[in-house]
Enzyme design. Structure first.
Site, PDB file in Angstrom:
ATOM      1  N   ASP A 196       0.608  -1.304  -0.012  1.00  9.91           N
ATOM      2  CA  ASP A 196      -0.040  -0.089  -0.057  1.00  9.91           C
ATOM      3  C   ASP A 196       0.844   1.226   0.137  1.00  9.91           C
ATOM      4  O   ASP A 196       0.553   2.118   0.718  1.00  9.91           O
ATOM      5  CB  ASP A 196      -0.944   0.096   1.355  1.00  9.91           C
ATOM      6  N   GLU A 210     -11.798   0.212  -2.871  1.00 10.35           N
ATOM      7  CA  GLU A 210     -10.832   0.644  -1.948  1.00 10.35           C
ATOM      8  C   GLU A 210      -9.739   1.138  -2.450  1.00 10.35           C
ATOM      9  O   GLU A 210      -9.554   1.477  -3.715  1.00 10.35           O
ATOM     10  CB  GLU A 210     -10.253  -0.504  -0.936  1.00 10.35           C
TER      11      GLU A 210
END
Length: 369
Positions: free
Chosen positions: A63, A272
């Site tokens: 991420d 997301e």
């Protein structure tokens, strides 16, 4: 940055796990050559071919939120660990506890691991699961935004501050009022205004906030095809960058006919990992589609939308999750992302970077990772 719910059946098949043990990160600064580790090199010759090499191999990272501060690229990733928790649909095995901040002077150059910048135990209100963060800078202060479950197991978003982009960071005593879910991404516009984009479905709990109030009984089911897709959230940040300056708004993604994307449209709807960048005066909101494993983008004329879907910017990576950031550095654009080249396990990931190309018409060339 969460695992698939039971009803998802992704088409990807993971490569066989590689012989690399899970490792905890160092407590002090460490410099690592951005070369392919021996285990990854072996996999390259026998299995998948990869567009880019892992930036570091001393810890597992995912991420990646990249920013340019003081002429260098700083990367704010999740820190994956082997927690010994069985995989489940809520993503409990993504049990990250701290953050390490990485930096590099040039693309392809040495990567510095600055050690632990923030730990769950130093966040007064935190319970567990320190997921994907982001960062910002204003008036001499660096801000680290992070999602973590509170002591009632509800995801909230907090903020920590430092005088250095590499930390350490000190967390505020309470989460940002009005914040919820996961994956904060902060965008500072050319006029000085700053916005936070956030939200993630299923394990990220966004579907539980449909009414504006947390509903723990909200079903984790695939929505009816006639329902509009649940949108990411956006809120303007206050001048001190620690609060929301106004209401939280839901982002609308439109299709080519100007109609809102439906919840059943899993190749186009938000799941997301939202990110915002600006190019030639337009706002590019990019995000993960989740179970279809795509990174896609939509374009608008306002930082709060609506945005019109335009296309795929990255095809599926090896692994379940897809989460990225886009940054301009020395006149060129790059995308930071992750896959599972080093471990072959969905919860032990490694960050990478490759070039991103805006075409003359404003579209983004699709990348095959």
């Amino acid at each position: 940055m969460l695992l698939k719910p039971a009803f998802f059946r992704p088409a990807l098949v993971l490569a066989a796990p590689l012989a690399l043990a899970a490792c905890q990160g160092p407590a002090s600064q460490q410099t690592t050559e951005s070369a392919t580790p021996p285990a990854a090199a072996k996999a390259d010759s026998a299995g998948p071919k990869y567009l880019a090499k892992p930036l570091i191999s001393n810890i597992y990272t995912a991420d990646p939120s990249a920013h340019v501060f003081n002429g260098k690229i700083y990367i704010y990733p999740s820190h994956d660990i082997e927690a010994g928790i069985a995989e489940n649909d809520n993503g409990d095995h993504f049990a990250m506890r701290d953050y390490h901040i990485l930096s590099l002077d040039s693309i392809g150059g040495k990567v510095t691991d600055h050690g632990v910048a923030l730990d769950t135990k130093d966040i007064p209100w935190a319970g567990r699961q320190l997921w994907a963060p982001d960062a910002a800078f204003k008036n001499g202060t660096y801000f680290l935004y992070f999602p973590v479950k509170d002591k009632k197991d509800v995801f909230r978003i907090g903020v920590a501050t430092s005088t250095s982009p590499s930390g350490p960071f000190k967390a505020e005593p309470t989460p940002i009022t009005g914040s919820y879910s996961i994956d904060p991404a902060v965008f500072s516009d050319t006029n000085g205004a700053a916005y936070m984009y956030f939200g993630g479905l299923w394990g990220g709990q966004l579907q539980r906030w449909k009414t504006g109030t947390y509903d723990p009984t909200a079903p984790d089911k695939k929505p009816d095809g006639r329902e509009p897709a649940v949108g990411a959230r956006v809120a303007k940040l206050s001048a001190d960058m620690k609060h929301f300056d106004g209401p939280v708004k839901e982002i609308t993604i439109l299709d080519s006919l100007g109609k809102p994307v439906l919840a059943s449209d899993s190749k186009h709807r938000f799941f997301e990992g939202g990110w915002m960048h600006k190019f030639q005066g337009k706002y590019y909101f990019s995000y993960s589609t989740g179970d279809t494993h795509l990174l896609v983008y939509a374009v608008g004329t306002s930082p709060t939308g609506p945005f019109t879907y335009k296309g795929v910017l990255m095809k599926p990576v090896q692994g379940w999750t897809t989460h990225h950031s886009i940054v301009e550095f020395k006149g060129k654009w790059y995308i930071f992302y992750h896959d599972t080249e080093l471990s072959g396990k969905t919860w032990l990931r490694n960050v990478k970077v490759t070039a991103l190309t805006h075409n003359p018409d404003g579209s983004i060339a699709t990348i095959t990772p």
